[in-house]
Motif scaffolding. Structure first.
Motif, PDB file in Angstrom:
ATOM      1  N   UNK A  12      59.651  22.188  31.068  1.00 26.01           N
ATOM      2  CA  UNK A  12      58.894  22.311  32.452  1.00 26.01           C
ATOM      3  C   UNK A  12      59.389  21.966  33.821  1.00 26.01           C
ATOM      4  N   UNK A  13      59.188  22.404  34.873  1.00 18.31           N
ATOM      5  CA  UNK A  13      59.967  22.242  36.254  1.00 18.31           C
ATOM      6  C   UNK A  13      58.939  21.749  37.323  1.00 18.31           C
ATOM      7  N   UNK A  14      58.753  20.968  37.893  1.00 19.31           N
ATOM      8  CA  UNK A  14      57.974  20.568  39.208  1.00 19.31           C
ATOM      9  C   UNK A  14      56.611  20.496  38.794  1.00 19.31           C
ATOM     10  N   UNK A  15      55.795  20.959  39.617  1.00 21.37           N
ATOM     11  CA  UNK A  15      54.375  20.854  39.774  1.00 21.37           C
ATOM     12  C   UNK A  15      53.601  22.376  39.173  1.00 21.37           C
ATOM     13  N   UNK A  16      52.499  22.222  38.422  1.00 26.40           N
ATOM     14  CA  UNK A  16      52.108  23.608  37.695  1.00 26.40           C
ATOM     15  C   UNK A  16      51.069  24.151  38.934  1.00 26.40           C
ATOM     16  N   UNK A  17      50.849  25.416  38.307  1.00 24.17           N
ATOM     17  CA  UNK A  17      49.853  26.441  38.914  1.00 24.17           C
ATOM     18  C   UNK A  17      48.571  26.110  38.804  1.00 24.17           C
ATOM     19  N   UNK A  18      47.401  26.479  39.876  1.00 23.19           N
ATOM     20  CA  UNK A  18      46.329  26.418  39.476  1.00 23.19           C
ATOM     21  C   UNK A  18      45.644  27.313  38.486  1.00 23.19           C
ATOM     22  N   UNK A  19      45.225  26.695  37.244  1.00 29.13           N
ATOM     23  CA  UNK A  19      44.645  27.498  36.191  1.00 29.13           C
ATOM     24  C   UNK A  19      43.451  28.332  36.636  1.00 29.13           C
ATOM     25  N   UNK A  20      42.548  27.744  37.536  1.00 28.49           N
ATOM     26  CA  UNK A  20      41.142  28.381  37.899  1.00 28.49           C
ATOM     27  C   UNK A  20      41.728  29.533  38.746  1.00 28.49           C
ATOM     28  N   UNK A  21      42.651  29.586  39.619  1.00 26.45           N
ATOM     29  CA  UNK A  21      42.948  30.854  40.367  1.00 26.45           C
ATOM     30  C   UNK A  21      43.558  31.827  39.443  1.00 26.45           C
ATOM     31  N   UNK A  22      44.605  31.228  38.440  1.00 24.30           N
ATOM     32  CA  UNK A  22      45.066  32.434  37.515  1.00 24.30           C
ATOM     33  C   UNK A  22      44.149  32.959  36.732  1.00 24.30           C
ATOM     34  N   UNK A  23      42.838  32.407  36.157  1.00 23.07           N
ATOM     35  CA  UNK A  23      42.117  32.871  35.407  1.00 23.07           C
ATOM     36  C   UNK A  23      40.928  33.842  36.234  1.00 23.07           C
ATOM     37  N   UNK A  24      40.727  33.357  37.490  1.00 20.83           N
ATOM     38  CA  UNK A  24      40.032  33.994  38.342  1.00 20.83           C
ATOM     39  C   UNK A  24      40.468  35.345  38.943  1.00 20.83           C
ATOM     40  N   UNK A  25      41.820  35.202  39.555  1.00 28.42           N
ATOM     41  CA  UNK A  25      42.198  36.352  40.205  1.00 28.42           C
ATOM     42  C   UNK A  25      43.607  36.829  39.838  1.00 28.42           C
ATOM     43  N   UNK A  26      44.074  36.294  38.578  1.00 25.72           N
ATOM     44  CA  UNK A  26      45.478  36.379  38.269  1.00 25.72           C
ATOM     45  C   UNK A  26      46.551  36.175  39.344  1.00 25.72           C
ATOM     46  N   UNK A  27      46.194  35.137  40.188  1.00 24.97           N
ATOM     47  CA  UNK A  27      47.382  34.796  41.120  1.00 24.97           C
ATOM     48  C   UNK A  27      47.651  33.230  41.010  1.00 24.97           C
ATOM     49  N   UNK A  28      48.895  33.414  41.178  1.00 21.52           N
ATOM     50  CA  UNK A  28      49.577  31.983  40.877  1.00 21.52           C
ATOM     51  C   UNK A  28      50.061  31.214  42.249  1.00 21.52           C
TER      52      UNK A  28
ATOM     53  N   UNK B 127      58.087  36.155  36.773  1.00 22.13           N
ATOM     54  CA  UNK B 127      58.074  34.759  37.004  1.00 22.13           C
ATOM     55  C   UNK B 127      56.893  34.252  35.603  1.00 22.13           C
ATOM     56  N   UNK B 128      55.924  35.022  35.513  1.00 24.90           N
ATOM     57  CA  UNK B 128      55.003  34.814  34.141  1.00 24.90           C
ATOM     58  C   UNK B 128      55.715  34.677  33.022  1.00 24.90           C
ATOM     59  N   UNK B 129      56.774  35.414  32.733  1.00 24.99           N
ATOM     60  CA  UNK B 129      57.463  35.349  31.329  1.00 24.99           C
ATOM     61  C   UNK B 129      58.228  34.268  31.164  1.00 24.99           C
ATOM     62  N   UNK B 130      58.511  33.414  32.344  1.00 29.03           N
ATOM     63  CA  UNK B 130      59.326  32.336  32.435  1.00 29.03           C
ATOM     64  C   UNK B 130      58.298  30.918  32.280  1.00 29.03           C
ATOM     65  N   UNK B 131      57.005  31.282  32.386  1.00 31.83           N
ATOM     66  CA  UNK B 131      56.144  30.001  32.515  1.00 31.83           C
ATOM     67  C   UNK B 131      55.998  29.250  31.147  1.00 31.83           C
ATOM     68  N   UNK B 132      55.785  27.851  31.277  1.00 33.52           N
ATOM     69  CA  UNK B 132      55.549  27.405  29.728  1.00 33.52           C
ATOM     70  C   UNK B 132      54.224  26.440  30.303  1.00 33.52           C
ATOM     71  N   UNK B 133      53.610  26.592  29.065  1.00 37.71           N
ATOM     72  CA  UNK B 133      52.033  25.654  29.074  1.00 37.71           C
ATOM     73  C   UNK B 133      52.194  24.343  28.663  1.00 37.71           C
ATOM     74  N   UNK B 134      51.667  23.435  29.399  1.00 37.49           N
ATOM     75  CA  UNK B 134      51.508  21.988  29.182  1.00 37.49           C
ATOM     76  C   UNK B 134      50.428  21.364  29.358  1.00 37.49           C
ATOM     77  N   UNK B 135      49.435  20.854  28.318  1.00 41.38           N
ATOM     78  CA  UNK B 135      48.097  20.333  28.635  1.00 41.38           C
ATOM     79  C   UNK B 135      47.339  21.319  29.416  1.00 41.38           C
ATOM     80  N   UNK B 136      47.207  22.580  29.168  1.00 43.38           N
ATOM     81  CA  UNK B 136      46.622  23.307  29.990  1.00 43.38           C
ATOM     82  C   UNK B 136      46.986  23.941  31.344  1.00 43.38           C
ATOM     83  N   UNK B 137      48.077  23.299  31.652  1.00 41.70           N
ATOM     84  CA  UNK B 137      48.788  23.722  32.875  1.00 41.70           C
ATOM     85  C   UNK B 137      49.970  24.618  32.871  1.00 41.70           C
ATOM     86  N   UNK B 138      50.171  25.436  33.616  1.00 38.98           N
ATOM     87  CA  UNK B 138      51.363  26.663  33.453  1.00 38.98           C
ATOM     88  C   UNK B 138      52.516  25.980  34.336  1.00 38.98           C
ATOM     89  N   UNK B 139      53.659  25.880  33.882  1.00 38.14           N
ATOM     90  CA  UNK B 139      54.874  25.344  34.747  1.00 38.14           C
ATOM     91  C   UNK B 139      55.826  26.400  34.843  1.00 38.14           C
TER      92      UNK B 139
END
Ligand code: ZN
Length: 144
Positions: free
Chosen positions: A93-109, A73-85
């Motif tokens: 980019x598709x739909x709604x992005x993932x939480x940047x805080x959680x990705x940084x803190x726990x590496x979970x999307x 999944x990660x290899x398919x993500x694209x970053x726009x304005x600090x959010x990953x889609x």
């Protein structure tokens, strides 16, 4: 020999020792009986250890499976304005992005969710609020 086969054999051995203990009533050698009890106990330990190992292996398999899926999944993500889609086939980019805080803190999307229909988006995990968040179409009507 795999663990499942080892478990089966250990189970059979325990049954065998049980049978031997029954047959041995006539002989009644205290030492012999003590040895048999010891053997029975150690075989039971072997079975328990193998059972634990099997469970641990299953957990590892599950973890590997999840990590692979996440990596894919990660290899398919694209970053726009600090959010990953996630992306469409076209790479847009598709739909709604993932939480940047959680990705940084726990590496979970965790995908953000719209908060009460307002322009604020919220993380279902850490409750962080974000705005503005750009939501892209979920389906790609024009691939160009
Ligand atoms: Zn979060």
């Amino acid at each position: 020999m795999d663990i499942a086969a080892a478990l089966a054999i250990a189970g059979q051995a325990i049954g065998l020792v049980k049978d031997l203990r029954e047959i041995d009533k006539g002989l009644d050698t205290a030492e012999y009986k003590a040895k048999m009890a010891e053997l029975y106990s150690s075989l039971a330990d072997v079975k328990m250890a193998l059972s634990d190992a099997q469970m641990a292996l299953r957990e590892k398999d599950q973890e590997i499976h999840e990590l692979r899926a996440k990596f894919e999944l990660r290899t398919k993500l694209v970053e726009v304005d600090g959010f990953r889609y996630e992306t469409h086939e076209s790479g847009k980019p598709k739909g709604v992005p993932f939480c940047p805080r959680c990705e940084q803190n726990s590496s979970r999307l965790y995908r953000l969710t719209r908060f009460k229909g307002m322009i604020i988006y919220k993380c279902p995990e850490c409750n962080a609020e974000y705005k503005p968040v750009h939501a892209y179409p979920w389906t790609e009507t024009d691939p160009r």
